[in-house]
Design a protein around this motif. Structure first.
Motif, PDB file in Angstrom:
ATOM      1  N   HIS A 107       6.397   1.663  -9.424  1.00  0.00           N
ATOM      2  CA  HIS A 107       7.625   1.393  -8.664  1.00  0.00           C
ATOM      3  C   HIS A 107       8.863   1.264  -9.556  1.00  0.00           C
ATOM      4  O   HIS A 107       9.824   0.578  -9.189  1.00  0.00           O
ATOM      5  CB  HIS A 107       7.491   0.133  -7.795  1.00  0.00           C
ATOM      6  CG  HIS A 107       6.211   0.047  -7.025  1.00  0.00           C
ATOM      7  ND1 HIS A 107       5.594   1.145  -6.463  1.00  0.00           N
ATOM      8  CD2 HIS A 107       5.412  -1.025  -6.734  1.00  0.00           C
ATOM      9  CE1 HIS A 107       4.482   0.754  -5.854  1.00  0.00           C
ATOM     10  NE2 HIS A 107       4.345  -0.539  -6.005  1.00  0.00           N
ATOM     11  N   VAL A 112       3.126   6.993  -2.861  1.00  0.00           N
ATOM     12  CA  VAL A 112       2.036   6.041  -2.648  1.00  0.00           C
ATOM     13  C   VAL A 112       1.198   6.491  -1.452  1.00  0.00           C
ATOM     14  O   VAL A 112       1.726   6.723  -0.365  1.00  0.00           O
ATOM     15  CB  VAL A 112       2.577   4.618  -2.402  1.00  0.00           C
ATOM     16  CG1 VAL A 112       1.426   3.635  -2.181  1.00  0.00           C
ATOM     17  CG2 VAL A 112       3.447   4.169  -3.570  1.00  0.00           C
ATOM     18  N   THR A 122      -1.919   5.176   0.807  1.00  0.00           N
ATOM     19  CA  THR A 122      -2.638   3.920   1.016  1.00  0.00           C
ATOM     20  C   THR A 122      -3.300   3.889   2.389  1.00  0.00           C
ATOM     21  O   THR A 122      -2.889   4.591   3.314  1.00  0.00           O
ATOM     22  CB  THR A 122      -1.676   2.725   0.871  1.00  0.00           C
ATOM     23  OG1 THR A 122      -2.389   1.508   1.122  1.00  0.00           O
ATOM     24  CG2 THR A 122      -0.518   2.825   1.849  1.00  0.00           C
ATOM     25  N   ARG A 123      -4.356   3.081   2.506  1.00  0.00           N
ATOM     26  CA  ARG A 123      -5.094   2.936   3.760  1.00  0.00           C
ATOM     27  C   ARG A 123      -4.837   1.574   4.386  1.00  0.00           C
ATOM     28  O   ARG A 123      -4.446   0.623   3.710  1.00  0.00           O
ATOM     29  CB  ARG A 123      -6.611   3.092   3.494  1.00  0.00           C
ATOM     30  CG  ARG A 123      -7.040   4.465   3.013  1.00  0.00           C
ATOM     31  CD  ARG A 123      -6.893   5.556   4.054  1.00  0.00           C
ATOM     32  NE  ARG A 123      -7.887   5.469   5.108  1.00  0.00           N
ATOM     33  CZ  ARG A 123      -9.047   6.133   5.092  1.00  0.00           C
ATOM     34  NH1 ARG A 123      -9.353   6.922   4.079  1.00  0.00           N
ATOM     35  NH2 ARG A 123      -9.884   6.030   6.106  1.00  0.00           N
ATOM     36  N   ASN A 124      -5.111   1.513   5.699  1.00  0.00           N
ATOM     37  CA  ASN A 124      -5.017   0.253   6.441  1.00  0.00           C
ATOM     38  C   ASN A 124      -3.659  -0.410   6.228  1.00  0.00           C
ATOM     39  O   ASN A 124      -3.567  -1.562   5.812  1.00  0.00           O
ATOM     40  CB  ASN A 124      -6.154  -0.697   6.034  1.00  0.00           C
ATOM     41  CG  ASN A 124      -6.250  -1.903   6.955  1.00  0.00           C
ATOM     42  OD1 ASN A 124      -5.837  -1.849   8.109  1.00  0.00           O
ATOM     43  ND2 ASN A 124      -6.789  -2.999   6.435  1.00  0.00           N
ATOM     44  N   GLY A 125      -2.607   0.364   6.564  1.00  0.00           N
ATOM     45  CA  GLY A 125      -1.270  -0.131   6.266  1.00  0.00           C
ATOM     46  C   GLY A 125      -1.083  -0.140   4.758  1.00  0.00           C
ATOM     47  O   GLY A 125      -1.196   0.870   4.094  1.00  0.00           O
ATOM     48  N   PHE A 126      -0.828  -1.328   4.211  1.00  0.00           N
ATOM     49  CA  PHE A 126      -0.726  -1.487   2.761  1.00  0.00           C
ATOM     50  C   PHE A 126      -1.756  -2.502   2.274  1.00  0.00           C
ATOM     51  O   PHE A 126      -1.545  -3.189   1.270  1.00  0.00           O
ATOM     52  CB  PHE A 126       0.695  -1.930   2.382  1.00  0.00           C
ATOM     53  CG  PHE A 126       1.749  -0.907   2.716  1.00  0.00           C
ATOM     54  CD1 PHE A 126       2.068   0.095   1.821  1.00  0.00           C
ATOM     55  CD2 PHE A 126       2.388  -0.934   3.947  1.00  0.00           C
ATOM     56  CE1 PHE A 126       3.024   1.050   2.128  1.00  0.00           C
ATOM     57  CE2 PHE A 126       3.355   0.018   4.270  1.00  0.00           C
ATOM     58  CZ  PHE A 126       3.666   1.016   3.361  1.00  0.00           C
ATOM     59  N   ASN A 127      -2.891  -2.571   2.969  1.00  0.00           N
ATOM     60  CA  ASN A 127      -3.848  -3.643   2.726  1.00  0.00           C
ATOM     61  C   ASN A 127      -5.201  -3.175   2.198  1.00  0.00           C
ATOM     62  O   ASN A 127      -6.151  -3.943   2.169  1.00  0.00           O
ATOM     63  CB  ASN A 127      -4.070  -4.441   4.024  1.00  0.00           C
ATOM     64  CG  ASN A 127      -2.802  -5.072   4.535  1.00  0.00           C
ATOM     65  OD1 ASN A 127      -2.114  -5.764   3.790  1.00  0.00           O
ATOM     66  ND2 ASN A 127      -2.471  -4.826   5.790  1.00  0.00           N
ATOM     67  N   ASP A 128      -5.285  -1.899   1.784  1.00  0.00           N
ATOM     68  CA  ASP A 128      -6.575  -1.386   1.323  1.00  0.00           C
ATOM     69  C   ASP A 128      -6.346  -0.506   0.097  1.00  0.00           C
ATOM     70  O   ASP A 128      -5.254  -0.473  -0.462  1.00  0.00           O
ATOM     71  CB  ASP A 128      -7.262  -0.620   2.461  1.00  0.00           C
ATOM     72  CG  ASP A 128      -8.785  -0.649   2.348  1.00  0.00           C
ATOM     73  OD1 ASP A 128      -9.296  -0.827   1.229  1.00  0.00           O
ATOM     74  OD2 ASP A 128      -9.456  -0.497   3.380  1.00  0.00           O
ATOM     75  N   TYR A 163      -5.491   2.253  -2.626  1.00  0.00           N
ATOM     76  CA  TYR A 163      -4.346   3.156  -2.699  1.00  0.00           C
ATOM     77  C   TYR A 163      -4.338   3.867  -4.043  1.00  0.00           C
ATOM     78  O   TYR A 163      -4.973   3.442  -5.019  1.00  0.00           O
ATOM     79  CB  TYR A 163      -3.027   2.392  -2.504  1.00  0.00           C
ATOM     80  CG  TYR A 163      -2.696   1.385  -3.588  1.00  0.00           C
ATOM     81  CD1 TYR A 163      -1.944   1.765  -4.710  1.00  0.00           C
ATOM     82  CD2 TYR A 163      -3.120   0.059  -3.490  1.00  0.00           C
ATOM     83  CE1 TYR A 163      -1.646   0.846  -5.698  1.00  0.00           C
ATOM     84  CE2 TYR A 163      -2.823  -0.854  -4.481  1.00  0.00           C
ATOM     85  CZ  TYR A 163      -2.079  -0.469  -5.589  1.00  0.00           C
ATOM     86  OH  TYR A 163      -1.784  -1.377  -6.570  1.00  0.00           O
ATOM     87  N   ILE A 199      -1.291   6.217  -6.529  1.00  0.00           N
ATOM     88  CA  ILE A 199       0.109   6.604  -6.670  1.00  0.00           C
ATOM     89  C   ILE A 199       0.174   7.952  -7.383  1.00  0.00           C
ATOM     90  O   ILE A 199      -0.340   8.096  -8.498  1.00  0.00           O
ATOM     91  CB  ILE A 199       0.903   5.540  -7.441  1.00  0.00           C
ATOM     92  CG1 ILE A 199       0.880   4.207  -6.684  1.00  0.00           C
ATOM     93  CG2 ILE A 199       2.344   5.998  -7.663  1.00  0.00           C
ATOM     94  CD1 ILE A 199       1.578   3.072  -7.400  1.00  0.00           C
TER      95      ILE A 199
END
Length: 391
Positions: free
Chosen positions: A15, A29, A31-37, A39, A41
Motif C-alpha cells: 500500500h 489487491v 481478496t476473499r470474503n470481503g477483506f476478511n480472508d 489475499y 497483491i
C-alpha cells in the motif's frame, strides 16, 4: 490456500508507492470474503480497469457453462462412459458439466487447442485433474507446466488459459466456497500437520511470470452465474511484474499423495485430499492393502444415507468394480445401498496391494445428472450387481 508465496518484483511495504523500471505500478489487491480472508497483491503496469467493451459472449457449447438437468432424475446407480465424449477444442468448446448441485459440479474437458482468450470463473474455484497430456497453464500470476497426473487448482476469478503441447484430457471439480485443503490437515498457524497426506513442498506455485509481447492483447471471458461476459481492453490488463500473498494457483501431483493403510478396511474418508463446503475429494492411489489375517480389502456394501458419490477411474484394476474403463465415472446417489460387485468382494480376500488410481467426490447435497452425462450413460449399470450378470 497453502502458504505465503512471492514471485517477481514487489514493493518493500504494501500500500505504498512502488516503481518498476522508472514507472509507477498499480497495486491490485485480490481478496476473499470481503477483506476478511486470504489475499494476494499483484503489482501491474497499470490498473486492470481500462475496458473498451463488455458484452455477453454467446457460447455454441450446449454443455458449458449452461447445462440442462435431466427432467427425470431416477434414483439408481449410474455409469457414464466419458471416454465416448468426442467434443474437442479450446476450454469453452470442449468442456462439459456432468453432475451439479448448489455447492459444486463435476465435469470433463478434452483440450486440443490453445485458448485465444483468458478465462476467469467468478462463480467458483476450479480443480482440474490431468488424466493425459501436457502443456502450460498460463495465469495472470504466472505459468505452471503441467503433465499427466497433475491437479491444477485455479482460485476463483483468477484469469487463465491453457496452452497444451499434447491433447489434454481433464476431470474438473468446481467448488463455490472454502475449496482447498481440509482444516483437519492444518495446525492453528496454518502449517500442515505431520500426519497430513502431503506437505508444503508438494504444492507448486507459478514458476515464472508471463512474458506477453507488447502487441498481444487477449480478451478476458468471465463466467458469473453461468453466464459468459467478454471483456476487451486497449491492451492486456494484467501486465504483472510481481505478486505476493496466500491466494495463488498451484499444481499438485497425485503421485505425491501419501495413502494411509490399516489392518482392516477403513472408510474412504482416510483418502481425503481436498474439501469444500458440503463436499470432499478423495484419492485412491497405489498402496498396501489391509493386513489383518482375515481382512477383506474390498469396501463393504454400504448405505451412506446423506452422501452422493461420484468416482472418476484413472488407471489400474479397481478393487470393487467390473466393467469400468479408464476415465469413466460411476455415480451412486444417496437413498439406495451400493458397494462392490459381489464377486469382487470375495475375490479381494488375500490381496496384498492395489495399483488402482481414482478420484472420488462425495457431496452432502444431492447431485443432479445433466443431459451431457445422460448421453454417455451405460443403461445396464444399475443391474450389474446381480451375480448372474456377465459383462
Amino acid at each position: 490456500m497453502i502458504d505465503y508465496r512471492k514471485l517477481g518484483y514487489i514493493s518493500e511495504k504494501q500500500h505504498t508507492f512502488c516503481e518498476f523500471e522508472g514507472k509507477m505500478v498499480a497495486e491490485h489487491v485480490i481478496t476473499r470474503n470481503g477483506f476478511n480472508d486470504n489475499y494476494s497483491i499483484l503489482y501491474q503496469k497499470r490498473a486492470p480497469t481500462h475496458e473498451v467493451n463488455a458484452e455477453i459472449y454467446k457460447s455454441e457449447n450446449p454443455f458449458f457453462p449452461s447445462y440442462n438437468k435431466l427432467s427425470n432424475n431416477e434414483l439408481k446407480r449410474r455409469h457414464f462412459k466419458t471416454p465416448n465424449y468426442s467434443k474437442e477444442g479450446n476450454l469453452l468448446e470442449a468442456r462439459a458439466t456432468l453432475l451439479v448441485n448448489n455447492t459444486c459440479s463435476v465435469g470433463i474437458l478434452n483440450q486440443t487447442k490453445n485458448d485465444h482468450f483468458f478465462f476467469a470463473n467468478a462463480d467458483a474455484d476450479e480443480l482440474y485433474f490431468v488424466t493425459e497430456g501436457n502443456g502450460i497453464l498460463q495465469t495472470v500470476m504466472g505459468e505452471i507446466d503441467y503433465a499427466s497426473g497433475d491437479y491444477l487448482f485455479i482460485p476463483k476469478a483468477i484469469p487463465y488459459r491453457f496452452l497444451p503441447s499434447a491433447k489434454s484430457n481433464m476431470f474438473i471439480v468446481e467448488g463455490k466456497n472454502n475449496f482447498g485443503i481440509p482444516k483437519e490437515f492444518r495446525l492453528a498457524q496454518g502449517q500442515f500437520k505431520l500426519d497430513a497426506p502431503y506437505n508444503h513442498r508438494d504444492f507448486h506455485a507459478p514458476s515464472r511470470l508471463m512474458e506477453l509481447k507488447c502487441n498481444e492483447n487477449y480478451p478476458i471471458i468471465i463466467k458469473k452465474d453461468n453466464v459468459l461476459t467478454k471483456h476487451e481492453y486497449t491492451d492486456f490488463p494484467y501486465k504483472v511484474v510481481g505478486w505476493d500473498g496466500w491466494y495463488w494457483p498451484f499444481s499438485f501431483s497425485i503421485h505425491s499423495y501419501q495413502p494411509k493403510t490399516s489392518s482392516v478396511h477403513l472408510p474412504p474418508t482416510v483418502h481425503t485430499a481436498f474439501s469444500g463446503d458440503n463436499f470432499y475429494i478423495m484419492n485412491f492411489v497405489p498402496r498396501v492393502l489391509d493386513y489383518h489375517p482375515k481382512a477383506i480389502p474390498c469396501p463393504w456394501p454400504h448405505s451412506n444415507i446423506d452422501c452422493d458419490e461420484a468416482i472418476f477411474y484413472i488407471s489400474g484394476d479397481f478393487t470393487s468394480r467390473k466393467g469400468i474403463s479408464n476415465y469413466s465415472i460411476s455415480f451412486h446417489p444417496s437413498g439406495i445401498p451400493h458397494g462392490p460387485h459381489p464377486e469382487r468382494y470375495e475375490q479381494s480376500i488375500g490381496a496384498k496391494r492395489t495399483e488402482e488410481l481414482a478420484i472420488m467426490v462425495d457431496t452432502f447435497e444431492p447431485l443432479f445428472v445433466t443431459e451431457a452425462a445422460a448421453m454417455l450413460e451405460d443403461k445396464k449399470y444399475h443391474y450389474t450387481w446381480d451375480s448372474h450378470e456377465h459383462l
